[in-house]
Motif scaffolding. Sequence first.
Motif, short mmCIF file in Angstrom:
data_model
loop_
_atom_site.label_atom_id
_atom_site.label_comp_id
_atom_site.label_asym_id
_atom_site.label_seq_id
_atom_site.Cartn_x
_atom_site.Cartn_y
_atom_site.Cartn_z
N ASN A 194 -7.08 3.58 9.28
CA ASN A 194 -6.39 3.07 10.46
C ASN A 194 -5.66 1.75 10.22
OD1 ASN A 194 -6.30 4.85 12.61
ND2 ASN A 194 -8.40 4.42 13.21
N PRO A 195 -6.23 0.81 9.46
CA PRO A 195 -5.47 -0.44 9.24
C PRO A 195 -4.14 -0.22 8.52
CG PRO A 195 -7.76 -0.75 8.67
CD PRO A 195 -7.57 0.72 8.93
N ASN A 196 -4.01 0.87 7.76
CA ASN A 196 -2.78 1.16 7.01
C ASN A 196 -1.96 2.27 7.66
OD1 ASN A 196 -3.46 -0.76 5.14
ND2 ASN A 196 -4.51 0.69 3.82
N LYS A 197 -2.20 2.52 8.93
CA LYS A 197 -1.51 3.60 9.64
C LYS A 197 0.01 3.42 9.61
CE LYS A 197 -1.93 5.92 14.08
NZ LYS A 197 -2.65 5.92 15.34
N ASP A 198 0.49 2.19 9.81
CA ASP A 198 1.94 1.93 9.79
C ASP A 198 2.53 2.18 8.40
OD1 ASP A 198 1.96 1.24 12.45
OD2 ASP A 198 1.71 -0.91 12.07
N LEU A 199 1.75 1.87 7.38
CA LEU A 199 2.19 2.12 6.01
C LEU A 199 2.37 3.62 5.76
CD1 LEU A 199 2.79 0.78 3.27
CD2 LEU A 199 0.38 1.04 2.73
N LEU A 200 1.44 4.43 6.25
CA LEU A 200 1.53 5.88 6.11
C LEU A 200 2.74 6.43 6.86
CD1 LEU A 200 0.49 8.67 5.27
CD2 LEU A 200 -0.99 8.62 7.28
N ILE A 201 2.97 5.95 8.08
CA ILE A 201 4.11 6.42 8.87
C ILE A 201 5.42 6.07 8.17
CG2 ILE A 201 5.34 6.08 11.05
CD1 ILE A 201 2.55 5.78 12.38
N ASP A 202 5.52 4.86 7.65
CA ASP A 202 6.73 4.47 6.91
C ASP A 202 6.92 5.32 5.66
OD1 ASP A 202 7.31 2.52 8.76
OD2 ASP A 202 6.48 0.87 7.54
N PHE A 203 5.84 5.61 4.96
CA PHE A 203 5.90 6.44 3.75
C PHE A 203 6.39 7.85 4.09
CE2 PHE A 203 3.63 9.46 0.92
CZ PHE A 203 4.29 9.15 -0.26
N SER A 214 10.06 7.91 5.01
CA SER A 214 10.94 7.77 3.85
C SER A 214 11.04 9.08 3.08
CB SER A 214 10.47 6.65 2.94
OG SER A 214 9.26 6.98 2.29
N LEU A 215 9.97 9.87 3.08
CA LEU A 215 10.01 11.18 2.42
C LEU A 215 10.91 12.16 3.17
CD1 LEU A 215 6.30 11.82 1.39
CD2 LEU A 215 8.20 11.20 -0.10
#
Length: 60
Positions: free
Chosen positions: A24-33, A36-37
């Motif tokens: 959950n703390p990296n949720k924004d990172l996953l969405i951005d990744f 980009s794909l």
Amino acid sequence: MRYTEERYISLLTDFGFKRIFGTNPNKDLLIDFLNSLFDGEQVVKDVTFLNSEHVGDVRA
């Protein structure tokens, strides 16, 4: 002076990918990744993390 060993997590392993993108703390990172794909063809606005680990039966 204290010596500090640097450690890196490889995103090419199941453990590393889940550790970086599956929390959950990296949720924004996953969405951005993911966005980009998809390169604009699809847009991810939110994700929900489910426990998808299925541990097999263990014989006693």
